[in-house]
Design a protein around this motif. Sequence first.
Motif, PDB file in Angstrom:
ATOM      1  N   ASN A  98       0.820  -1.222   0.000  1.00 52.27           N
ATOM      2  CA  ASN A  98       0.000   0.000   0.000  1.00 52.27           C
ATOM      3  C   ASN A  98       0.847   1.262   0.000  1.00 52.27           C
ATOM      4  OD1 ASN A  98      -2.376  -1.562   0.212  1.00 52.27           O
ATOM      5  ND2 ASN A  98      -2.164  -1.641   2.439  1.00 52.27           N
ATOM      6  N   THR A  99       1.986   1.229  -0.693  1.00 47.46           N
ATOM      7  CA  THR A  99       2.920   2.348  -0.655  1.00 47.46           C
ATOM      8  C   THR A  99       3.213   2.843  -2.065  1.00 47.46           C
ATOM      9  OG1 THR A  99       3.929   1.424   1.338  1.00 47.46           O
ATOM     10  CG2 THR A  99       5.184   3.111   0.166  1.00 47.46           C
ATOM     11  N   ARG A 100       3.218   4.150  -2.198  1.00 49.01           N
ATOM     12  CA  ARG A 100       3.498   4.792  -3.481  1.00 49.01           C
ATOM     13  C   ARG A 100       4.648   5.780  -3.293  1.00 49.01           C
ATOM     14  NH1 ARG A 100      -1.397   7.881  -6.462  1.00 49.01           N
ATOM     15  NH2 ARG A 100      -0.163   9.639  -7.160  1.00 49.01           N
ATOM     16  N   ILE A 101       5.607   5.738  -4.196  1.00 45.96           N
ATOM     17  CA  ILE A 101       6.735   6.667  -4.163  1.00 45.96           C
ATOM     18  C   ILE A 101       6.416   7.868  -5.046  1.00 45.96           C
ATOM     19  CG2 ILE A 101       9.218   6.967  -4.593  1.00 45.96           C
ATOM     20  CD1 ILE A 101       8.610   4.887  -2.417  1.00 45.96           C
ATOM     21  N   GLU A 102       6.611   9.056  -4.507  1.00 47.60           N
ATOM     22  CA  GLU A 102       6.429  10.300  -5.251  1.00 47.60           C
ATOM     23  C   GLU A 102       7.775  11.024  -5.288  1.00 47.60           C
ATOM     24  OE1 GLU A 102       3.797  11.497  -6.817  1.00 47.60           O
ATOM     25  OE2 GLU A 102       2.424   9.912  -6.219  1.00 47.60           O
ATOM     26  N   PRO A 103       8.161  11.571  -6.439  1.00 46.84           N
ATOM     27  CA  PRO A 103       9.476  12.210  -6.531  1.00 46.84           C
ATOM     28  C   PRO A 103       9.581  13.544  -5.794  1.00 46.84           C
ATOM     29  CG  PRO A 103       8.297  12.425  -8.603  1.00 46.84           C
ATOM     30  CD  PRO A 103       7.469  11.542  -7.728  1.00 46.84           C
ATOM     31  N   SER A 104       8.457  14.209  -5.567  1.00 47.92           N
ATOM     32  CA  SER A 104       8.515  15.496  -4.876  1.00 47.92           C
ATOM     33  C   SER A 104       7.188  15.789  -4.199  1.00 47.92           C
ATOM     34  CB  SER A 104       8.868  16.626  -5.849  1.00 47.92           C
ATOM     35  OG  SER A 104       7.854  16.759  -6.824  1.00 47.92           O
TER      36      SER A 104
END
Length: 188
Positions: A98-104
């Motif tokens: 349930n994890t999403r990586i966002e660049p900023s």
Amino acid sequence: MAKLIYGAITSLDGYVADADGSFDWSMPDDEVHAFVNDLERHTGTYLYGRRMYEVMRAWETMYGVPDMPRVARDYANIWHQAHKYVYSTTLAEASTENTRIEPSFDPDAIRELKAGATSTISIGGAQLAGQALAAGLVDEVHLFLSPIIVGGGKRALPDGARLVLELRDEHRFHNGVVHLHYDVKNSP
């Protein structure tokens, strides 16, 4: 619209980590941990910077472990079920469900997230929370003041931020920790 809440365990002089990066002095006892669990129980989404995520992802390995203390097992369940957004330029993929990586960090995206969410959003990590505070996104601040002065390190609240707060509640724990709950009113 969901509330965005910043919570931190700090030293009495306002640091989440000392000058060496240590925060071992801030580990909650069962009473404080149970109180935090009750605050976090309605959290549907966590927003983290990379460093905070790297600390918190340990809860993924604790999920479903039956012989842990009850308060830790309870928090592992709360944490596991929530969605997580991690703001990082160095992480390519998440190591938890349930994890999403966002660049900023994008304040407009957080405004949209708040508008569409039906449960509380929690922001963790002093640097990321500082950006959210500066953007006027944080609705509540929960500080757990630990009975220790560390003399320097990573500040819980950003320099240069000026916000009007309204004290909503305070709670004293047997170990000397004091919880302060504030509503963010506005920028003066």
